[in-house]
Design an enzyme around this catalytic site. Structure first.
Site, PDB file in Angstrom:
ATOM      1  N   PRO A  98      -2.834  -0.862  -2.385  1.00  0.00           N
ATOM      2  CA  PRO A  98      -2.906   0.520  -2.875  1.00  0.00           C
ATOM      3  C   PRO A  98      -2.714   1.555  -1.761  1.00  0.00           C
ATOM      4  CG  PRO A  98      -4.748  -0.777  -3.694  1.00  0.00           C
ATOM      5  CD  PRO A  98      -4.021  -1.641  -2.723  1.00  0.00           C
ATOM      6  N   LYS A  99      -3.375   1.333  -0.636  1.00  0.00           N
ATOM      7  CA  LYS A  99      -3.329   2.301   0.455  1.00  0.00           C
ATOM      8  C   LYS A  99      -1.920   2.439   1.033  1.00  0.00           C
ATOM      9  CE  LYS A  99      -4.321   4.457   4.378  1.00  0.00           C
ATOM     10  NZ  LYS A  99      -3.130   4.080   5.137  1.00  0.00           N
ATOM     11  N   ALA A 100      -1.314   1.307   1.385  1.00  0.00           N
ATOM     12  CA  ALA A 100       0.025   1.351   1.975  1.00  0.00           C
ATOM     13  C   ALA A 100       1.024   1.920   0.972  1.00  0.00           C
ATOM     14  CB  ALA A 100       0.450  -0.044   2.429  1.00  0.00           C
TER      15      ALA A 100
END
Length: 280
Positions: A207-209
């Site tokens: 999710p973050k990347a």
DNA sequence: CCCCAGGTGAATA
DNA sequence: TATTCACATGGG
């Protein structure tokens, strides 16, 4: 040498923009910022409303820094409370630069569970070894290696770039980009959530990347990447019900959806201002 | 020796 | 679905 005189309605804080950690290829050296964007080795500085630079023409620089994006309007739209208001006042002029999708993808694959200086080392190491040399009056710089080149590098040699366990993910991503040469254009044509889902199918892209790539390279300003710092800030200022310190997938979703709802379509700008202000 | 850093994938219950 | 753990690397 080329210059741009910034109008009062197109504010820019070059130091915050290049120093906040959104892009990994800029270095400050004796009053200038030096970096590589695409196949341009650029040297740039700001004195008040005057931008002075080498290595690219004015339209290129305007495009990279999104100077035509109405920043005062964007900031007004996210200015909802004293916390974000202080961040905006402190970092006023910070802009989200237009990064290149391929380099941005690999950079944020290299940015998991590590720190910004280490990411910069990894990216510049790959560029110096496998990018193309750019000769400039200020020395030799290197482009970020194209997918086909990186896909041809053996695992052991990539490992030497200090990617650690991320080496496999970079190899996979390179093979993917070679096999689907139009991946970036296709992603750009999708709605945000669908593009996000597609990116997360890549190993090493969670999710973050995915949110970082969508925000920094594809201009999905609703993306709200949640790293350990942002989670901390959100818990303190907006979501006191958050406990513990690790961010579960469900909790990540709660935070990003809250932010999208609360800050609006430019939530990504709020994210970057909150991230940047943490160090004052 | 420890903990942390712009997290993620895999195994487990 | 939710928890737990390993993971290369470098700095404090």
């Amino acid at each position: 040498m080329t210059t741009i005189t910034l109008r009062p309605d197109e504010p820019l804080d070059l130091n915050r923009t290049l120093g906040c950690g959104q892009a990994f290829r800029w270095e400050a050296a004796d009053g200038w910022w030096q970096g590589v964007v695409g196949d341009h080795a650029i040297r740039i500085r700001q004195d008040g409303d005057l931008l002075t630079f080498y290595g690219a023409d004015a339209p290129f620089v305007r495009d990279y820094f999104r100077l035509d994006q109405n920043l005062p309007e964007v900031l007004a739209s996210i200015d909802r409370d004293p916390v974000i208001h202080d961040a905006i006042r402190c970092c006023y002029g910070l802009r989200l630069v237009r990064q290149q999708p391929w380099e941005c993808l690999i950079s944020y694959i290299c940015a998991t569970n590590t720190n910004i200086p280490a990411v910069k080392r990894r990216v510049s190491s790959m560029a110096e070894r496998y990018g193309e040399a750019i000769e400039s009056p200020f020395g030799t710089a290197y482009t970020f290696p194209r997918p086909a080149v990186l896909a041809g590098v053996c695992h052991a040699d990539l490992w030497d770039c200090k990617l650690g366990y991320r080496t496999d993910y970079v190899c996979d991503a390179a093979a993917f980009a070679v096999e689907h040469s139009g991946w970036a254009e296709r992603l750009a044509s999708l709605p945000f959530e669908e593009a996000r889902y597609e990116l997360m199918r890549l190993r090493g892209v969670g999710p973050k990347a995915a949110d970082c790539v969508l925000l920094f390279a594809f201009g999905f300003f609703e993306a709200f990447p949640v790293d350990v710092w942002i989670r901390r800030i959100m818990a303190e200022a907006y979501m006191p019900e958050l406990t513990g310190k690790n961010c579960t997938p469900a909790e990540y979703d709660r935070i990003r959806r809250f932010a999208r709802e609360y800050f609006g379509e430019y939530a990504g700008y709020a994210q970057e201002y909150l991230y940047c202000v943490r160090e004052g």
